[in-house]
Design a protein around this motif. Structure first.
Motif, mmCIF file in Angstrom:
data_model
loop_
_atom_site.group_PDB
_atom_site.id
_atom_site.type_symbol
_atom_site.label_atom_id
_atom_site.label_comp_id
_atom_site.label_asym_id
_atom_site.label_seq_id
_atom_site.Cartn_x
_atom_site.Cartn_y
_atom_site.Cartn_z
ATOM 1 N N ILE A 150 0.854 -1.202 0.000
ATOM 2 C CA ILE A 150 0.000 0.000 0.000
ATOM 3 C C ILE A 150 0.883 1.243 0.000
ATOM 4 O O ILE A 150 1.818 1.347 0.811
ATOM 5 C CB ILE A 150 -0.929 0.019 1.234
ATOM 6 C CG1 ILE A 150 -1.874 -1.186 1.211
ATOM 7 C CG2 ILE A 150 -1.733 1.315 1.290
ATOM 8 C CD1 ILE A 150 -2.761 -1.312 2.437
ATOM 9 N N GLY A 151 0.604 2.137 -0.907
ATOM 10 C CA GLY A 151 1.376 3.384 -0.976
ATOM 11 C C GLY A 151 0.562 4.445 -1.688
ATOM 12 O O GLY A 151 -0.629 4.274 -1.936
ATOM 13 N N ILE A 152 1.217 5.514 -2.007
ATOM 14 C CA ILE A 152 0.525 6.660 -2.612
ATOM 15 C C ILE A 152 1.171 7.012 -3.957
ATOM 16 O O ILE A 152 2.393 7.004 -4.085
ATOM 17 C CB ILE A 152 0.610 7.890 -1.676
ATOM 18 C CG1 ILE A 152 -0.259 7.682 -0.435
ATOM 19 C CG2 ILE A 152 0.201 9.173 -2.388
ATOM 20 C CD1 ILE A 152 -1.756 7.694 -0.695
ATOM 21 N N VAL A 153 0.311 7.277 -4.931
ATOM 22 C CA VAL A 153 0.761 7.876 -6.196
ATOM 23 C C VAL A 153 0.303 9.328 -6.175
ATOM 24 O O VAL A 153 -0.888 9.595 -5.993
ATOM 25 C CB VAL A 153 0.160 7.158 -7.423
ATOM 26 C CG1 VAL A 153 0.624 7.844 -8.705
ATOM 27 C CG2 VAL A 153 0.530 5.696 -7.432
ATOM 28 N N LEU A 154 1.244 10.226 -6.339
ATOM 29 C CA LEU A 154 0.922 11.643 -6.379
ATOM 30 C C LEU A 154 1.294 12.161 -7.772
ATOM 31 O O LEU A 154 2.418 11.929 -8.233
ATOM 32 C CB LEU A 154 1.755 12.363 -5.315
ATOM 33 C CG LEU A 154 1.184 13.587 -4.601
ATOM 34 C CD1 LEU A 154 -0.099 13.249 -3.872
ATOM 35 C CD2 LEU A 154 2.201 14.134 -3.609
ATOM 36 N N VAL A 155 0.355 12.798 -8.427
ATOM 37 C CA VAL A 155 0.637 13.385 -9.744
ATOM 38 C C VAL A 155 0.612 14.898 -9.580
ATOM 39 O O VAL A 155 -0.357 15.447 -9.055
ATOM 40 C CB VAL A 155 -0.403 12.939 -10.800
ATOM 41 C CG1 VAL A 155 -0.052 13.527 -12.165
ATOM 42 C CG2 VAL A 155 -0.464 11.430 -10.879
ATOM 43 N N ARG A 156 1.693 15.565 -9.991
ATOM 44 C CA ARG A 156 1.762 17.025 -9.850
ATOM 45 C C ARG A 156 2.079 17.657 -11.203
ATOM 46 O O ARG A 156 3.041 17.259 -11.866
ATOM 47 C CB ARG A 156 2.849 17.414 -8.831
ATOM 48 C CG ARG A 156 2.572 16.862 -7.446
ATOM 49 C CD ARG A 156 3.341 17.569 -6.354
ATOM 50 N NE ARG A 156 4.761 17.318 -6.344
ATOM 51 C CZ ARG A 156 5.492 17.289 -5.234
ATOM 52 N NH1 ARG A 156 4.921 17.489 -4.048
ATOM 53 N NH2 ARG A 156 6.784 17.072 -5.290
ATOM 54 N N SER A 157 1.256 18.592 -11.606
ATOM 55 C CA SER A 157 1.480 19.330 -12.858
ATOM 56 C C SER A 157 1.670 20.803 -12.552
ATOM 57 O O SER A 157 0.970 21.362 -11.701
ATOM 58 C CB SER A 157 0.283 19.165 -13.796
ATOM 59 O OG SER A 157 0.314 17.908 -14.416
ATOM 60 N N LEU A 158 2.572 21.418 -13.263
ATOM 61 C CA LEU A 158 2.847 22.836 -13.043
ATOM 62 C C LEU A 158 1.861 23.690 -13.832
ATOM 63 O O LEU A 158 1.715 23.525 -15.045
ATOM 64 C CB LEU A 158 4.282 23.170 -13.465
ATOM 65 C CG LEU A 158 4.732 24.592 -13.181
ATOM 66 C CD1 LEU A 158 4.859 24.827 -11.677
ATOM 67 C CD2 LEU A 158 6.072 24.886 -13.863
#
Lengths: 182, 192
Positions: A150-158
């Motif tokens: 179990i973990g986290i996917v973080l998507v970040r766009s500028l």
């Protein structure tokens, strides 16, 4: 004369052990770290796009020029696939686990034909996936072996300018995070 | 019996000193693996599994998810170019070259990691939206009072820190080449 020396040594040794152990343990026991804050906003194997207010309130020290989407990957039912269509702006996919923080990251530059296609799996699942590979068809997807189930996917766009915000949010809304069966 | 009491007191003192050192280390983390250029500090490995334990403890305490190594490089400043703590009572002029990057952002944070955007004001600028006069270097005014140009509002009663994030950059491969002259200076102007 030996007494004070022994007690001073005891103080120093205990202080050193307590200091080092608390520093090492802190990321694992912290109840308000970045992982748990992101996890509180996430759903299992589903990408959620966060509003600017949610990012501001829940994820301190985030760049206000970044739009964020989050997914909790749960690998007990199979690997998870993250698909993201690239755009003009920089986008990063981060994989986090409790305690160790970011264990893998990649940017939109890893895209093939405009799409970043990542499969995240346990080492056992990854063995099965690679066993199914054909020598004739080159593998197009990126593969990440997760050290945890179990973990986290973080998507970040500028968001370079405010006028691009709607386009960035649309890109994130179209980003998927789904469990697959092997 | 006296020896036992002294031993107990020594252990207790050791525990208290150890915990105090940890608190201090989180508030003012040691400079292991840190690169400093003028008032700016960066921890190059903080966005990877190779981050040192103090950086990880710092992130845990702040609740922060840092820039990933693949994402870019983040510089922070909590002091001006003369070494004085940044305070919201003063006006600062931030001017100078920004290291090579496809995009960059400059953001002002309060101590709890929030920005002025919580109050409906601007919290930062991206390189795509700043006003730059011809041939001039980027210039910002951080101030509790409205300013012309690229103004970032400050809350007058608290200290703050500034973040300069470089996206899509090769800077991390040659950080040692960065010195104070390669980064924007933070100059204090008038104070309230």
């Amino acid at each position: 004369m030996i007494g004070p020396f022994i007690y001073t040594l005891l103080v120093l040794v205990v202080a050193g052990i307590i200091h080092l152990s608390t520093v090492l343990v802190m990321p694992w026991v912290a109840t308000r770290d970045g992982f748990l804050r992101a996890s509180a906003l996430a759903r299992d194997n589903s990408m959620i796009v966060l509003s600017a207010t949610e990012v501001r309130n829940a994820l301190p020290y985030t760049d206000p020029a970044q739009a964020v989407a989050v997914c909790r990957f749960v690998l007990d039912r199979g690997p998870v696939r993250v698909r993201l269509a690239t755009a003009d702006w920089p986008t990063t996919i981060l994989f986090l686990r409790k305690g160790a923080g970011i264990f893998h990251s990649l940017t939109e530059k890893a895209a093939t034909q405009g799409v970043v296609d990542v499969v995240i799996a346990t080492s056992e699942q990854m063995d099965k996936i690679t066993a199914l590979d054909s020598d004739d068809d080159p593998v197009q997807e990126l593969r990440v072996t997760a050290p945890v189930d179990i973990g986290i996917v973080l998507v970040r766009s500028l968001v370079r300018t405010d006028s691009e915000r709607e386009g960035v949010m649309k890109q994130l809304r179209n980003t998927s995070c789904e469990a697959e069966t092997l | 019996m006296t020896k036992l009491v002294w031993a107990f007191l020594s252990v207790l003192a050791g525990v208290l000193i150890g915990l105090s050192l940890t608190t201090l280390a989180v508030e003012r983390p040691p400079d292991f693996g840190v690169h400093q250029a003028g008032p700016w500090i960066t921890r190059p490995r903080i966005g990877s599994v190779d981050a040192d334990p103090y950086s990880k403890a710092l992130l845990a305490a702040r609740g922060e998810v840092p820039l990933a190594t693949a994402e870019g490089v983040q510089f922070r400043a909590s002091r001006d170019s003369d070494g004085a703590r940044l305070t919201g009572r003063c006006t600062y002029r931030v001017v100078g070259p920004v290291p090579q990057a496809a995009y960059w952002t400059l953001t002002v944070y309060r101590g709890d990691g929030t920005t002025a955007e919580a109050a409906g004001l601007r919290g930062g600028y991206t390189s795509s939206e700043i006003l730059v006069f011809e041939r001039a270097q980027p210039e910002f005014l951080l101030s509790p009072d409205p300013q012309p140009g690229n103004w970032l509002p400050l809350q007058p009663d608290i200290d703050f820190e500034v973040s300069l994030r470089l996206y899509d950059t090769q800077v991390s491969s040659n950080l040692n080449a960065l010195d104070a002259a390669s980064m924007p200076a933070i100059r204090r102007q008038a104070c309230r």
